[in-house]
Design a protein around this motif. Structure first.
Motif, PDB file in Angstrom:
ATOM      1  N   ARG A 176      48.814  35.277  89.177  1.00 22.81           N
ATOM      2  CA  ARG A 176      50.121  35.145  89.985  1.00 22.81           C
ATOM      3  C   ARG A 176      50.010  34.795  91.268  1.00 22.81           C
ATOM      4  O   ARG A 176      48.910  35.423  92.275  1.00 22.81           O
ATOM      5  N   VAL A 203      56.224  28.903  86.106  1.00 28.81           N
ATOM      6  CA  VAL A 203      55.462  28.969  84.871  1.00 28.81           C
ATOM      7  C   VAL A 203      54.588  28.214  83.913  1.00 28.81           C
ATOM      8  O   VAL A 203      55.653  27.483  83.246  1.00 28.81           O
ATOM      9  N   LEU A 259      59.795  37.459  82.724  1.00 33.29           N
ATOM     10  CA  LEU A 259      58.861  36.478  82.499  1.00 33.29           C
ATOM     11  C   LEU A 259      58.242  37.306  81.631  1.00 33.29           C
ATOM     12  O   LEU A 259      57.157  36.038  81.057  1.00 33.29           O
ATOM     13  N   ILE A 275      51.544  31.719  87.043  1.00 35.50           N
ATOM     14  CA  ILE A 275      53.141  32.452  87.666  1.00 35.50           C
ATOM     15  C   ILE A 275      52.786  31.896  88.987  1.00 35.50           C
ATOM     16  O   ILE A 275      52.251  32.293  90.108  1.00 35.50           O
TER      17      ILE A 275
END
Length: 396
Positions: free
Chosen positions: A77, A61, A152, A133
């Motif tokens: 992501r 991350v 997360l 991410i």
């Protein structure tokens, strides 16, 4: 006329293509993405981001804060893992790992998100925070859940989270998405029939025949969608393998047959219905042949549901980049699965498809096939979408 964001990204194109092809040549299976994760972390740090490694195993991350004041945070992501497929493209940058290849474009997804991090870090004219991410193990090894279990969104707060996947067969320069259910829940099953086995030539009457049980079961299973599932609810049941006996012993009746397959659904009620009926049918057909049956039924991922408001935001960001006519914001759902669904259960957001292109004759190579390759020409468009979305959502 080229959009200003694309003009801004154009100087990065050759560098990003080189990164994508390097990742492609060195594919790694889920939770084994050590080289890829190290490359991602190195590139993010070089761009000036704060970087956390080992999130959910091999996840990375990167955190970027804008130069303007703002408290909102969004997550973007990309997935990093490859597939157990032997590449047959013959490309100069083809996989150097026997039996493993980037057959789903995750090398491109990773590269596009890296490009967005680089572009936004160079010009952070937004307010708030972006969490980049990089997820491991999307292809069936539970990477999204592992990142979530590793805290997360507690460690890297996000008000919303967005994902993107390439779409072979969709022309380059086009995007598609829809509000609500967009991709199916994916389940896998294993049904095993147990019998006595026996001599198929001299004494079949003394054996309990699992081959008959599995034959009737397989046929009955295909009636579940047509006769148990409501006609307006989409569902798919497919058998992927049937294993039993030996070709070298055609006169031997097997004592066991194993059937595996997959189920795709869009609602929890239909998902549970199919699970229940599969068990009932397996037991009934086993009993009819004086056999027994065991059923294993496990979920790979849940239905991917786009929050309507955030789907509209994603559509708006794509439309600003390529024009409204190139964005289908009411696309048909697809029965492919995607574990980004689990992140969307934790935070609102949206998933979008970017066109990977079509050849002049209308042909294309689908994902999960040995001839597939990600289209490097769409890298700037993917980067542009991410940049457009961040500037839209964080007030540039």
């Amino acid at each position: 006329m080229t959009h200003p964001i694309l003009s801004e990204i154009e100087p990065l194109a050759s560098e990003l293509t080189a990164i994508r092809r390097d990742i492609h040549a060195h594919p790694e299976m889920g939770l084994e993405e050590t080289r890829t994760a190290a490359l991602v972390a190195r590139e993010l740090r070089a761009a000036g981001l704060d970087v956390a490694e080992g999130v959910g195993g091999t996840g990375v991350v990167g955190t970027l804060r804008g130069s303007r004041p703002g408290n909102r945070a969004i997550g973007l992501r990309a997935d990093m893992d490859a597939l157990s497929i032997a590449e047959q493209t013959g490309l100069p940058y083809a996989s150097t790992v026997p039996g493993t290849m980037h057959a789903c474009g995750h090398d491109g997804h990773t590269t596009m998100l890296l490009g967005a991090a680089k572009a936004l870090a160079a010009k952070p004219d937004f307010g708030g925070t972006v969490q980049f991410i990089f997820q491991p193990a999307e292809e069936g090894r539970g990477g999204a859940v592992k990142m979530l279990e590793d805290g997360l969104f507690e460690r890297f707060p996000c008000d919303a989270v967005y994902g993107m996947h390439n779409g072979p067969g969709l022309p380059a320069g086009q995007f598609r998405l829809r509000p609500g259910p967009m991709m199916a829940a994916v389940d896998f099953f294993t049904v095993t029939f147990h019998g006595t086995g026996g001599h198929g030539g001299s004494t079949p009457h003394l054996a309990t025949d699992v081959t008959i049980a599995q034959a009737h079961f397989c046929l009955a299973l295909q009636n579940v969608v047509g006769r148990n599932v409501p006609a307006i609810d989409p569902a798919v049941i497919s058998i992927g393998s049937i294993q039993g006996g030996s070709p070298a012993s055609p006169n031997v009746m097997p004592a066991q047959i194993v059937i595996t397959g997959t189920v795709r659904t869009f609602s929890e009620s239909v998902r549970e219905l199919i699970r229940r009926r599969m068990g009932e049918l397996a037991q009934a057909h086993a009993a009819a042949q004086n056999c027994t049956a065991s059923v294993e039924y496990g979920g790979y991922t849940n239905t991917l549901v786009n929050d309507p408001d955030h789907a509209a935001r994603a559509s708006r960001a794509a439309s600003r980049l390529v024009g409204e006519e190139a964005v289908d914001d009411n696309a048909q759902p697809i029965t492919g699965g995607e574990d980004f669904a689990d992140m969307l259960k934790a935070r609102p957001g949206a998933f979008i498809f970017i066109g990977n292109g079509v050849k002049e004759d209308g042909s294309f190579h689908a994902v999960h096939t040995p001839h597939y390759d990600f289209n490097d020409d769409i890298i700037p468009l993917g980067v542009g979408y991410w940049v457009s979305l961040v500037r839209q959502e964080l007030g540039a």
